[in-house]
Design a protein around this motif. Structure first.
Motif, PDB file in Angstrom:
ATOM      1  N   GLU A  98      -9.628  -1.800   0.807  1.00  0.00           N
ATOM      2  CA  GLU A  98     -10.740  -2.737   0.730  1.00  0.00           C
ATOM      3  C   GLU A  98     -11.086  -3.227   2.138  1.00  0.00           C
ATOM      4  O   GLU A  98     -10.221  -3.780   2.825  1.00  0.00           O
ATOM      5  N   PRO A  99     -12.319  -3.028   2.597  1.00  0.00           N
ATOM      6  CA  PRO A  99     -12.677  -3.481   3.948  1.00  0.00           C
ATOM      7  C   PRO A  99     -12.705  -5.006   4.020  1.00  0.00           C
ATOM      8  O   PRO A  99     -13.433  -5.657   3.271  1.00  0.00           O
ATOM      9  N   LEU A 100     -11.908  -5.557   4.907  1.00  0.00           N
ATOM     10  CA  LEU A 100     -11.834  -7.010   5.059  1.00  0.00           C
ATOM     11  C   LEU A 100     -12.316  -7.409   6.446  1.00  0.00           C
ATOM     12  O   LEU A 100     -12.107  -6.671   7.418  1.00  0.00           O
ATOM     13  N   PRO A 101     -12.934  -8.561   6.573  1.00  0.00           N
ATOM     14  CA  PRO A 101     -13.327  -9.043   7.902  1.00  0.00           C
ATOM     15  C   PRO A 101     -12.106  -9.204   8.802  1.00  0.00           C
ATOM     16  O   PRO A 101     -10.988  -9.447   8.325  1.00  0.00           O
ATOM     17  N   GLU A 102     -12.319  -9.069  10.095  1.00  0.00           N
ATOM     18  CA  GLU A 102     -11.210  -9.186  11.034  1.00  0.00           C
ATOM     19  C   GLU A 102     -10.566 -10.570  10.990  1.00  0.00           C
ATOM     20  O   GLU A 102      -9.387 -10.725  11.304  1.00  0.00           O
ATOM     21  N   TYR A 130      -4.394   4.349   7.949  1.00  0.00           N
ATOM     22  CA  TYR A 130      -3.762   3.415   7.022  1.00  0.00           C
ATOM     23  C   TYR A 130      -2.484   4.030   6.469  1.00  0.00           C
ATOM     24  O   TYR A 130      -2.471   5.182   6.038  1.00  0.00           O
ATOM     25  N   ARG A 131      -1.427   3.248   6.485  1.00  0.00           N
ATOM     26  CA  ARG A 131      -0.151   3.659   5.929  1.00  0.00           C
ATOM     27  C   ARG A 131       0.454   2.473   5.185  1.00  0.00           C
ATOM     28  O   ARG A 131       0.080   1.318   5.402  1.00  0.00           O
ATOM     29  N   THR A 132       1.406   2.763   4.315  1.00  0.00           N
ATOM     30  CA  THR A 132       2.141   1.693   3.645  1.00  0.00           C
ATOM     31  C   THR A 132       3.562   1.637   4.195  1.00  0.00           C
ATOM     32  O   THR A 132       4.074   2.616   4.748  1.00  0.00           O
ATOM     33  N   PHE A 133       4.176   0.476   4.056  1.00  0.00           N
ATOM     34  CA  PHE A 133       5.579   0.343   4.456  1.00  0.00           C
ATOM     35  C   PHE A 133       6.277  -0.617   3.512  1.00  0.00           C
ATOM     36  O   PHE A 133       5.651  -1.413   2.808  1.00  0.00           O
ATOM     37  N   TYR A 134       7.598  -0.514   3.503  1.00  0.00           N
ATOM     38  CA  TYR A 134       8.444  -1.337   2.642  1.00  0.00           C
ATOM     39  C   TYR A 134       9.450  -2.098   3.493  1.00  0.00           C
ATOM     40  O   TYR A 134       9.887  -1.609   4.532  1.00  0.00           O
ATOM     41  N   THR A 137      -4.368  -5.839  -1.666  1.00  0.00           N
ATOM     42  CA  THR A 137      -5.190  -6.744  -2.468  1.00  0.00           C
ATOM     43  C   THR A 137      -5.195  -6.315  -3.936  1.00  0.00           C
ATOM     44  O   THR A 137      -4.893  -5.157  -4.263  1.00  0.00           O
ATOM     45  N   PRO A 138      -5.566  -7.222  -4.840  1.00  0.00           N
ATOM     46  CA  PRO A 138      -5.696  -6.833  -6.248  1.00  0.00           C
ATOM     47  C   PRO A 138      -6.677  -5.680  -6.460  1.00  0.00           C
ATOM     48  O   PRO A 138      -6.441  -4.809  -7.302  1.00  0.00           O
ATOM     49  N   ARG A 148      -7.730   0.033  -7.824  1.00  0.00           N
ATOM     50  CA  ARG A 148      -8.212   1.375  -7.478  1.00  0.00           C
ATOM     51  C   ARG A 148      -7.097   2.409  -7.593  1.00  0.00           C
ATOM     52  O   ARG A 148      -7.328   3.542  -8.041  1.00  0.00           O
ATOM     53  N   LEU A 149      -5.894   2.042  -7.180  1.00  0.00           N
ATOM     54  CA  LEU A 149      -4.770   2.973  -7.293  1.00  0.00           C
ATOM     55  C   LEU A 149      -4.438   3.280  -8.750  1.00  0.00           C
ATOM     56  O   LEU A 149      -3.897   4.347  -9.057  1.00  0.00           O
ATOM     57  N   GLN A 150      -4.760   2.360  -9.650  1.00  0.00           N
ATOM     58  CA  GLN A 150      -4.529   2.582 -11.075  1.00  0.00           C
ATOM     59  C   GLN A 150      -5.735   3.222 -11.757  1.00  0.00           C
ATOM     60  O   GLN A 150      -5.753   3.366 -12.973  1.00  0.00           O
ATOM     61  N   GLY A 151      -6.744   3.608 -10.964  1.00  0.00           N
ATOM     62  CA  GLY A 151      -7.905   4.276 -11.541  1.00  0.00           C
ATOM     63  C   GLY A 151      -8.903   3.346 -12.188  1.00  0.00           C
ATOM     64  O   GLY A 151      -9.767   3.795 -12.952  1.00  0.00           O
ATOM     65  N   VAL A 152      -8.823   2.053 -11.894  1.00  0.00           N
ATOM     66  CA  VAL A 152      -9.753   1.081 -12.476  1.00  0.00           C
ATOM     67  C   VAL A 152     -11.037   1.071 -11.650  1.00  0.00           C
ATOM     68  O   VAL A 152     -10.984   0.926 -10.423  1.00  0.00           O
ATOM     69  N   PRO A 153     -12.201   1.216 -12.266  1.00  0.00           N
ATOM     70  CA  PRO A 153     -13.460   1.250 -11.503  1.00  0.00           C
ATOM     71  C   PRO A 153     -13.768  -0.097 -10.858  1.00  0.00           C
ATOM     72  O   PRO A 153     -13.326  -1.151 -11.329  1.00  0.00           O
ATOM     73  N   ASP A 154     -14.549  -0.055  -9.792  1.00  0.00           N
ATOM     74  CA  ASP A 154     -14.843  -1.271  -9.036  1.00  0.00           C
ATOM     75  C   ASP A 154     -15.685  -2.273  -9.810  1.00  0.00           C
ATOM     76  O   ASP A 154     -15.706  -3.459  -9.455  1.00  0.00           O
TER      77      ASP A 154
END
Length: 217
Positions: free
Chosen positions: A61-65, A102-106, A153-154, A159-165
């Motif tokens: 999701e594009p967020l403001p700086e 973009y990458r994820t980390f744990y 973000t929620p 989106r990762l669960q395939g839910v439309p915007d």
């Protein structure tokens, strides 16, 4: 979708029965053959759709700086310091690129202390609830000489669960992340319903005569 993609050679009950004898006990094999209630495992399912080739950047999701979701520089550097040398070099290399990556980390607890462990692909890991602990993933944006971090973000969970915007998300983050983290992937369930559950309900299931006969043998 990964479950469907792995159906392959040994998918379904028919595939299970075709496994080498050493992978299926005689008792389990006899049980599967004798139980007519398990007949739905032998549905003639079509091949699943091909896996998506788009990466993590397509769901970000594009967020403001100046969005408060971005962590402070101090918090970001604290997590960079938690990385192993190889992970830190990898992220710094991404930061030198001209485009954002973009990458994820744990955050993981290791013998050397808490570590920030980075995935080197554009695939998100398993989603967790808002209190997902060490299994909760965070987002890195690296590029243009910058490294920025934040929680997902929620909408990104959705989106990762395939839910439309167009699906409204009007709950606080904690509730929304918990709901999507505990949910199932919509396209996967839609495929299962279309090709397996709906035919069963409609009574349109083809009888697998090669596996069962009238006397249950």
């Amino acid at each position: 979708m990964a479950l469907l993609e792995r159906r392959g050679r040994f998918g379904g009950l028919g595939g299970l029965l075709e496994r080498p004898r050493g992978l299926l006990s005689a008792r389990l094999r006899a049980l599967l053959l004798a139980n007519k209630d398990l007949r739905w495992f032998a549905l003639p399912l079509p091949d699943p759709p091909p896996p998506l080739r788009t990466g993590l950047s397509q769901i970000v999701e594009p967020l403001p700086e100046d969005s408060p979701r971005w962590w402070s520089e101090a918090e970001t550097q604290r997590h960079v310091a938690m990385m192993s040398e190889s992970h830190r070099r990898y992220v710094e290399q991404l930061a030198r690129g001209s485009r954002f990556a973009y990458r994820t980390f744990y955050r993981r607890r290791r013998s050397a202390g808490q570590r920030a462990e980075v995935r080197r692909d554009e695939i998100a890991g398993c989603l967790r609830t808002a209190v997902g602990g060490s299994g909760k993933q965070f987002l890195i944006r690296a590029g243009g000489g910058q490294i920025r971090m934040r929680a997902m973000t929620p909408r990104e969970y959705a989106r990762l669960q395939g839910v439309p915007d167009h699906y409204p998300i009007d709950a606080p983050d904690t509730y929304a992340l918990t709901a999507f983290g505990d949910a199932v992937c919509v396209p996967v369930i839609r495929w299962i319903a279309q090709h397996a559950l709906n035919p069963l309900v409609a009574g349109a299931t083809a009888r697998p005569t090669t596996l069962f006969d009238d006397d249950g043998g």
